[in-house]
Write a protein that holds these residues in place. Structure first.
Motif, PDB file in Angstrom:
ATOM      1  N   SER A  74       0.836  -1.191   0.000  1.00  0.00           N
ATOM      2  CA  SER A  74       0.000   0.000   0.000  1.00  0.00           C
ATOM      3  C   SER A  74       0.870   1.240   0.000  1.00  0.00           C
ATOM      4  N   ARG A  75       0.278   2.326  -0.453  1.00  0.00           N
ATOM      5  CA  ARG A  75       1.010   3.578  -0.533  1.00  0.00           C
ATOM      6  C   ARG A  75       0.035   4.737  -0.368  1.00  0.00           C
ATOM      7  N   ALA A  76       0.370   5.647   0.552  1.00  0.00           N
ATOM      8  CA  ALA A  76      -0.424   6.861   0.720  1.00  0.00           C
ATOM      9  C   ALA A  76       0.477   8.035   0.392  1.00  0.00           C
ATOM     10  N   GLU A  77       0.033   8.875  -0.537  1.00  0.00           N
ATOM     11  CA  GLU A  77       0.805  10.061  -0.885  1.00  0.00           C
ATOM     12  C   GLU A  77      -0.014  11.287  -0.534  1.00  0.00           C
ATOM     13  N   VAL A  78       0.359  11.929   0.586  1.00  0.00           N
ATOM     14  CA  VAL A  78      -0.322  13.164   0.966  1.00  0.00           C
ATOM     15  C   VAL A  78       0.632  14.323   0.695  1.00  0.00           C
ATOM     16  N   ASP A  79       0.162  15.539   0.968  1.00  0.00           N
ATOM     17  CA  ASP A  79       0.908  16.726   0.527  1.00  0.00           C
ATOM     18  C   ASP A  79       2.406  16.678   0.820  1.00  0.00           C
ATOM     19  N   VAL A 282      -0.034  16.951  10.431  1.00  0.00           N
ATOM     20  CA  VAL A 282       0.883  15.897  10.850  1.00  0.00           C
ATOM     21  C   VAL A 282       2.249  16.513  11.131  1.00  0.00           C
ATOM     22  N   ALA A 283       2.677  16.468  12.387  1.00  0.00           N
ATOM     23  CA  ALA A 283       3.985  16.974  12.796  1.00  0.00           C
ATOM     24  C   ALA A 283       4.253  18.366  12.228  1.00  0.00           C
ATOM     25  N   THR A 284       3.390  19.287  12.563  1.00  0.00           N
ATOM     26  CA  THR A 284       3.443  20.717  12.207  1.00  0.00           C
ATOM     27  C   THR A 284       3.051  21.036  10.758  1.00  0.00           C
ATOM     28  N   LEU A 285       3.025  20.061   9.890  1.00  0.00           N
ATOM     29  CA  LEU A 285       2.650  20.362   8.498  1.00  0.00           C
ATOM     30  C   LEU A 285       1.133  20.240   8.366  1.00  0.00           C
ATOM     31  N   LYS A 286       0.545  21.318   7.831  1.00  0.00           N
ATOM     32  CA  LYS A 286      -0.914  21.474   7.857  1.00  0.00           C
ATOM     33  C   LYS A 286      -1.637  20.592   6.836  1.00  0.00           C
TER      34      LYS A 286
END
Ligand code: HEM
Lengths: 299, 149
Positions: A74-79, A282-286
């Motif tokens: 599986s792979r999740a690509e978020v910003d 996630v860890a300061t990134l909006k």
């Protein structure tokens, strides 16, 4: 198959049928006997479920006289991040599911924040997850009260430097959960509806990728998770999930997760899941959102 | 804490929206024979049961259970039963499900094998998925009797 589906007149099929009913050895179907798509798919933590949430169903199609297994990528690509997961599972008699998963989080843009803020040179975080799930009671299709399972996910950080620097207390932790799942037949305009509810006790930050426990809270907290899906037909499931999260670190706020997914299960051997995921901050990134894709093979 | 409580509320809402939806759909009127018509009436059901029989014979997970049965009677009884359950003008005259299956020790594997064959037989007869789902819903209450639970 076509031979048996040939339209013969009732008179003709009677003797034929009696002939066919001679002794034959008991044999198992190749890929298990549970009905198509009732094995769920492999979630990001390796347990059978949807994408983000474990469900009460056990992985593969093994039924009460069978063994089964699954392999998934599986792979999740978020910003600003990419999460890759490789998982494998075994199912004994549709009673016990044992899973392993390796998660790799590419920190992408966070690399610079870590370097400037903490002087850390790290571009990925790795975690191993060992899962055990037991079906306690019921059958997801046939029991009026649905199927109920309990499980644990033991998670071990492989790179603790970053989680440690941002205030996580431990490099390993164990989530405990109880799940209930049920299919309601012909419930939504004649389509079958799958409903799942999970309650999890956890200390994990961002599922464990940012360690366990923190300065704001260091104990177990109870989180509600759930999902619903509608079977368009027996090969396509369309649905959504929601996962409540703890918020243990003052370093950065942690948000709940949700996703909207579509799963394609052409037969028992293959399941393909695509989703839109929203992981929040996630860890300061909006506002981390993006796509999720998962391939699962069952045997 | 107010925030986290509202998050829980959203999760619970999401879960129970489904339950409510399903509840809304489950009040068919007394004399509803639309499922019976969707299945192609008694002859359509008889065709499905015939195909089901072929699939059972070919299925090594369950065919041993059916060795030596009276095939014609089984075909007639199962057809009548499905006809009656779907709202058709038939009367099932066979034994009760618990009695008929009591000596067989039917496992979940075997039950699912038969359910799978029934779905395949319905597909082979172009029964639309919605009608398949509605028929299976009618069969659910029989599960504990057939499994002898
Ligand atoms: C939804 C599931 C099922 C339904 C609706 C169903 C229905 C029926 C019906 C109506 C009969 C006729 C009873 C009679 O003639 O008095 C019957 C008989 C029988 N069923 Fe089932 N059944 C189901 C599942 C199963 C399963 C899973 C098996 C075994 C794997 C099975 C094996 C048999 C056998 C061998 C007979 C013949 C018994 C005899 O004539 O002595 N059935 N069933």
């Amino acid at each position: 198959m076509t031979f048996f589906l040939n339209k013969l007149r009732a008179r003709k099929f009677l003797p034929l049928l009696t002939l066919g009913l001679l002794a034959s050895p008991v044999a198992m179907a190749d890929v298990g006997s549970r009905i198509w798509a009732t094995g769920g798919v492999t979630s990001i933590e390796g347990s059978a479920g949807g994408g983000l949430v474990p469900w009460a169903m056990l992985g593969s199609y093994a039924d009460d006289e069978e063994w089964g297994g699954t392999l998934a990528l599986s792979r999740a690509e978020v910003d600003d991040y990419t999460l890759a997961v490789a998982g494998a599972g075994l199912n004994w008699n549709n009673r016990v599911e044992v899973t392993v998963a390796r998660q790799t989080l590419d920190l992408d843009s966070l690399v610079f924040a870590l370097k400037d803020g903490f002087g850390l040179e790290q571009d990925e975080l790795n975690q191993d997850i060992f899962g055990l799930k037991v079906r306690l009671a019921g059958d997801v299709l046939y029991s009026p009260w649905g199927q109920w399972s309990a499980g644990i996910q033991h998670k071990r950080q492989r790179d603790f430097t970053v989680p440690n620097a941002i205030g996580a207390r431990d490099d390993s932790g164990t989530d405990v959960y109880v799940s209930g799942s049920k299919v309601f037949f012909a419930a939504v305009f004649g389509r079958n509806l799958l409903v799942n509810a999970t309650v999890r006790g956890t200390r994990a930050n961002q599922g464990g990728l940012l360690g366990f426990g923190g300065d704001l809270n260091n104990g177990y907290e109870v989180m509600a998770e759930g999902g619903v899906g509608v079977f368009i037909n027996r090969q396509w499931l369309l649905g959504a999930e929601y996962r409540q999260k703890p918020d243990n670190l003052s370093f950065a706020r942690e948000d709940d997760w949700w996703d909207v997914f579509i799963a394609w299960v052409p037969d028992r051997r293959l399941a393909v899941t695509a989703a839109f995921v929203n992981l929040g901050d996630v860890a300061t990134l909006k506002d981390q959102q993006g796509v999720y894709l998962s391939l699962q093979g069952s045997f | 804490m107010g925030l986290s409580a509202s998050k829980t509320y959203i999760a619970v809402l999401l879960i129970f929206a489904g339950l409510v939806l399903s509840g809304c759909q489950s009040h068919p009127s007394e004399s509803d024979n639309s499922l019976y018509l969707q299945l192609g009436e008694r002859s359509g059901i008889a065709d499905v049961v015939e195909d089901l029989l072929y699939l059972i014979v070919a299925d090594e997970r369950i065919n041993h259970q059916f060795k030596g049965i009276d095939v014609a009677q089984f075909h007639r009884h199962l057809t009548d039963q499905l006809c009656e359950l779907s709202g058709g003008p038939c009367t099932y005259s066979g034994r009760g499900m618990r009695e008929a299956h009591s000596a067989m020790g039917i496992t979940n594997t075997q039950f699912n094998a038969l359910a799978e064959n029934l779905i395949l037989a319905m597909e082979a007869n172009q029964i639309p998925p919605v009608a398949q789902n509605r028929l299976i819903k009618q069969l659910l209450p029989l599960y504990p009797d057939i499994r002898h639970l």
